[in-house]
Motif scaffolding. Sequence first.
Motif, PDB file in Angstrom:
ATOM      1  N   PRO A  34       3.840  -5.078  -5.118  1.00 32.55           N
ATOM      2  CA  PRO A  34       5.072  -4.886  -4.345  1.00 32.55           C
ATOM      3  C   PRO A  34       5.005  -3.674  -3.423  1.00 32.55           C
ATOM      4  N   ASP A  35       5.706  -3.765  -2.304  1.00 33.71           N
ATOM      5  CA  ASP A  35       5.672  -2.714  -1.282  1.00 33.71           C
ATOM      6  C   ASP A  35       6.080  -1.350  -1.818  1.00 33.71           C
ATOM      7  N   ARG A  36       6.972  -1.325  -2.785  1.00 32.80           N
ATOM      8  CA  ARG A  36       7.509  -0.034  -3.231  1.00 32.80           C
ATOM      9  C   ARG A  36       6.418   0.868  -3.812  1.00 32.80           C
ATOM     10  N   TYR A  37       5.304   0.290  -4.231  1.00 37.37           N
ATOM     11  CA  TYR A  37       4.266   1.105  -4.852  1.00 37.37           C
ATOM     12  C   TYR A  37       3.376   1.835  -3.839  1.00 37.37           C
ATOM     13  N   PHE A  38       3.474   1.453  -2.566  1.00 38.32           N
ATOM     14  CA  PHE A  38       2.675   2.164  -1.558  1.00 38.32           C
ATOM     15  C   PHE A  38       3.506   2.519  -0.330  1.00 38.32           C
ATOM     16  N   ALA A  39       4.815   2.451  -0.448  1.00 38.75           N
ATOM     17  CA  ALA A  39       5.704   2.668   0.694  1.00 38.75           C
ATOM     18  C   ALA A  39       5.544   4.059   1.296  1.00 38.75           C
ATOM     19  N   GLN A  40       5.186   5.038   0.496  1.00 37.84           N
ATOM     20  CA  GLN A  40       5.072   6.414   0.978  1.00 37.84           C
ATOM     21  C   GLN A  40       3.630   6.819   1.273  1.00 37.84           C
ATOM     22  N   THR A  41       2.716   5.862   1.240  1.00 38.27           N
ATOM     23  CA  THR A  41       1.310   6.154   1.517  1.00 38.27           C
ATOM     24  C   THR A  41       0.957   5.600   2.888  1.00 38.27           C
ATOM     25  N   GLU A  42       0.827   6.468   3.884  1.00 36.58           N
ATOM     26  CA  GLU A  42       0.602   6.025   5.260  1.00 36.58           C
ATOM     27  C   GLU A  42      -0.664   5.195   5.404  1.00 36.58           C
ATOM     28  N   ASP A  43      -1.682   5.517   4.642  1.00 38.43           N
ATOM     29  CA  ASP A  43      -2.983   4.888   4.810  1.00 38.43           C
ATOM     30  C   ASP A  43      -3.105   3.545   4.105  1.00 38.43           C
ATOM     31  N   VAL A  44      -2.072   3.120   3.383  1.00 41.12           N
ATOM     32  CA  VAL A  44      -2.107   1.832   2.688  1.00 41.12           C
ATOM     33  C   VAL A  44      -0.957   0.981   3.210  1.00 41.12           C
ATOM     34  N   THR A  45      -1.280  -0.178   3.786  1.00 39.41           N
ATOM     35  CA  THR A  45      -0.267  -1.086   4.307  1.00 39.41           C
ATOM     36  C   THR A  45      -0.564  -2.501   3.819  1.00 39.41           C
ATOM     37  N   ARG A  46       0.412  -3.363   3.959  1.00 38.45           N
ATOM     38  CA  ARG A  46       0.275  -4.741   3.503  1.00 38.45           C
ATOM     39  C   ARG A  46      -0.915  -5.442   4.169  1.00 38.45           C
ATOM     40  N   GLU A  47      -1.180  -5.121   5.447  1.00 35.74           N
ATOM     41  CA  GLU A  47      -2.265  -5.786   6.169  1.00 35.74           C
ATOM     42  C   GLU A  47      -3.617  -5.567   5.512  1.00 35.74           C
ATOM     43  N   GLY A  48      -3.761  -4.460   4.782  1.00 39.72           N
ATOM     44  CA  GLY A  48      -5.046  -4.123   4.188  1.00 39.72           C
ATOM     45  C   GLY A  48      -5.191  -4.536   2.738  1.00 39.72           C
ATOM     46  N   LEU A  49      -4.269  -5.372   2.236  1.00 35.33           N
ATOM     47  CA  LEU A  49      -4.297  -5.753   0.824  1.00 35.33           C
ATOM     48  C   LEU A  49      -4.768  -7.187   0.635  1.00 35.33           C
ATOM     49  N   LEU A  50      -5.588  -7.379  -0.382  1.00 33.63           N
ATOM     50  CA  LEU A  50      -5.859  -8.695  -0.957  1.00 33.63           C
ATOM     51  C   LEU A  50      -5.435  -8.603  -2.410  1.00 33.63           C
ATOM     52  N   GLY A  51      -4.283  -9.174  -2.739  1.00 31.60           N
ATOM     53  CA  GLY A  51      -3.726  -8.923  -4.054  1.00 31.60           C
ATOM     54  C   GLY A  51      -3.382  -7.450  -4.166  1.00 31.60           C
ATOM     55  N   MET A  52      -4.009  -6.778  -5.117  1.00 35.11           N
ATOM     56  CA  MET A  52      -3.853  -5.324  -5.250  1.00 35.11           C
ATOM     57  C   MET A  52      -5.049  -4.573  -4.679  1.00 35.11           C
ATOM     58  N   TYR A  53      -6.094  -5.305  -4.314  1.00 35.15           N
ATOM     59  CA  TYR A  53      -7.283  -4.678  -3.738  1.00 35.15           C
ATOM     60  C   TYR A  53      -6.948  -4.123  -2.355  1.00 35.15           C
ATOM     61  N   VAL A  54      -7.283  -2.847  -2.138  1.00 33.10           N
ATOM     62  CA  VAL A  54      -6.957  -2.178  -0.874  1.00 33.10           C
ATOM     63  C   VAL A  54      -8.236  -2.040  -0.051  1.00 33.10           C
ATOM     64  N   HIS A  55      -8.409  -2.951   0.924  1.00 34.71           N
ATOM     65  CA  HIS A  55      -9.571  -2.793   1.800  1.00 34.71           C
ATOM     66  C   HIS A  55      -9.272  -1.852   2.958  1.00 34.71           C
ATOM     67  N   GLY A  56      -7.995  -1.641   3.258  1.00 29.24           N
ATOM     68  CA  GLY A  56      -7.628  -0.777   4.366  1.00 29.24           C
ATOM     69  C   GLY A  56      -7.815   0.699   4.101  1.00 29.24           C
ATOM     70  N   ASN A  57      -8.315   1.061   2.931  1.00 29.90           N
ATOM     71  CA  ASN A  57      -8.603   2.460   2.624  1.00 29.90           C
ATOM     72  C   ASN A  57      -9.872   2.523   1.780  1.00 29.90           C
ATOM     73  N   GLU A  58     -10.598   3.607   1.906  1.00 30.52           N
ATOM     74  CA  GLU A  58     -12.001   3.634   1.492  1.00 30.52           C
ATOM     75  C   GLU A  58     -12.313   3.576  -0.002  1.00 30.52           C
ATOM     76  N   PRO A  59     -11.505   4.113  -0.915  1.00 28.34           N
ATOM     77  CA  PRO A  59     -11.978   4.204  -2.303  1.00 28.34           C
ATOM     78  C   PRO A  59     -12.386   2.883  -2.942  1.00 28.34           C
ATOM     79  N   SER A  60     -11.944   1.752  -2.367  1.00 33.80           N
ATOM     80  CA  SER A  60     -12.252   0.452  -2.973  1.00 33.80           C
ATOM     81  C   SER A  60     -13.371  -0.304  -2.281  1.00 33.80           C
TER      82      SER A  60
END
Length: 779
Positions: free
Chosen positions: A601-627
Amino acid sequence: MITRILFTAAMLAASATGIRAQERAAVDYVDPFIGTRSMGHVFPGACVPHGIVQLSPDTEMVPHNIDGAYVPDTYRYCAGYQYDDPTIVGFSHTHLSGTGHSDLGDILLMPTVGEVQLDRGTAENPETGYRSRFSHDRERACAGYYEVMLDDYGIRAQLTATERVGVHRYTYPEGREQHLILDLTHGIYNYEGKVRWAQVRVENDTLVTGYRITSGWARTNYTYFAMSFSRPIRNYGAVDKAPLDYRGGWGKFDTSHNFPEIGGCGIVMHFDFGDDPAPLEVRVALSAVGTQGARANLEAETAGRTFDELVAEARGRWSDEMALIEAEGDEGALRMLYTSLYHTMINPSVYQDVDGRYRGLDHEIHEAEEGRTNYTIFSVWDTYRALHPLFNLICPERSRDIVASMLDHYRQSVHHILPVWSHMANENWCMIGYHGVSVVGDALDKGIGIDRRTALEAMVRSANCDYYDATGVYKRLGYVPYDVKSTGSSMTLEYAYDDWVIYDAARKAGDTALAEEYRQRALNYRNVFDPETGFARGRMSDGSWKPDPNLYDTHGQGFIEGNSWNYSMYVPHDPDGLIGLMGGDRKFVARLDSLFTEYLPDRYFAQTEDVTREGLLGMYVHGNEPSHHVPYLYMWTSQPWKTQYWVREIMDRMYRPVIDGLCGNDDCGQMSAWYIFTAMGFYPVCPGSDQYVLGAPYFPYMKVRVGEDCYLEIKAPKVSSKNRYVHGVRLNGKPWTKAYLTYSDLCRGGVLEFDMRPTPDKRRRFTGDERPYSLSREL
């Protein structure tokens, strides 16, 4: 349609328009506009490979803060340009490519006609300042060249660049008085007081020199310039928008009109050129050393060449770089591939004058060793993962100079550490870890011509600066407590990986005592894993776990720019050990499956500028480097075919050849380097080792230069989104049974073939030495 990239001399001079797709050169597939809307944070302007000049339009200048309060809209303007904006403020000479924080935007020029305006105006009312409306219909960008029509003035602006010089050609409407605005108050991530001082000298009627000192992300940034005009200045003037209360003897002069020496913190100038119908050419050379260095750069890189010749030179430079990879594929895929390769070659940037002199981290003037180039802009938290390993593979000579520049940074640092995130002779300390260790260690492992003793010394010193981000506490407790650093668990995981790099380097150097010390430190990742849940968690100084854990939230849980679900997968040096902590193969696979499929859900990353819905596959965050390594972790399990499924899914969904086609910040080329490695069919999960973990190729054919007259051909004739599964691999005609390739396997060149089919080969598993590296197997 399948397109084969061809390279011919005639194409280097041809326009990208009007060439049949089958005949286009690789450079023609570069599209600098990809990623200029929303999250990509790249710029569309002109540059050459790794040049210090990135001459690009800025569409807005939003202050980073007002009276100390952060302005959230600033984040959109990390590169100065947003595709959906209606106006252009001007053209500045320095930009960061794809970052999530920013700086620079130095030496902004804007051509105008009519009444002289020295304010920017607003996007809603551009006529109140010098900015102008523009339309994408009359805007063009390709590698090394940018063009736009400034609609409010009827001025055609054309830009190109060399390594150290920005080159402008402005065609003004006939019969109008021509002006050029120089705004030394402009900047990216600006704020009140960022410009500490600026100085301008009108040397003669065609040459202006000067400098400005800013204090931003780079705390003390010196930018000197020399600016030449193709015809004489008729008149000029200046204002200081931040005048000093004390003027001393200078108060006797009228410095606002035709006074040849201007100094202040708020300098904006105009230069007038009459109404000559010939285009006005402006050449702006930069230096971090001094105006004499800038003048020498100007002479060396542009003298005797016309604007069109300089455009051709820039294009030729990019054509040479794009020739590192030859590929077959459909139009969109090739556009994405070569734009990605282009993005990997913007930063790091050359940071020295043509005579080899540069400003060091100690702000002394140094001279690079003969035959070596000094570099700056090290976004290390991002780029250690894939960008630097890519350089080691396809341009090791450049990597040697980049790593040597990092070692000079270490020597010049009063802290005696390698870069954390540095640019323009400043350490800006952004993000976590001491990942300069990874960059140096990976180059050392690959034999990239650096001194092992100096490298190992720098790595060890970087891991032992006790006042840097709780390193002392980490060494004492074996983890960074949540009550000491709120992102302590992610810091612990990243420190442990860096410590593994030192362990491996020491082991290979024969220093068994040092190797054993860092082997123990490399196992510290275990200290932040809760044995009951098998997830990484925040841990307190007394050894207790942070109460009320939330595995989904990116805030307040012990992690930075990620949640526990993603960061719990960050043990690149010991996947087998990680699998054990999570309860074995079956549970680990199930957890990976959940990561890629469960909705966040959006509320879990709403305050993180570097994580957006466009960069998610499920919970996997490709839009930011640690994953970025996570899709490859299936290769350590009983279900390796799932790596093949998910890397194709990420390539298809997260990299699209459209304006908003990047799912996250490109971060100085890291996102793009991931794409290139994955397109080849392998990825450096653990930089510092010699292994590249196999995935699945993306193109039916690639030919990659991996050495002087040495090429790796990658063939997968049946590959497609449907045929994404590997049923066999052959290297130089022989079956390949390992889950990885080594650096020596790749650098020898040859032919790598993949048998691709629409269903997974569930019998194809890896055991024993066929499996990729894990530290636990050495214990």
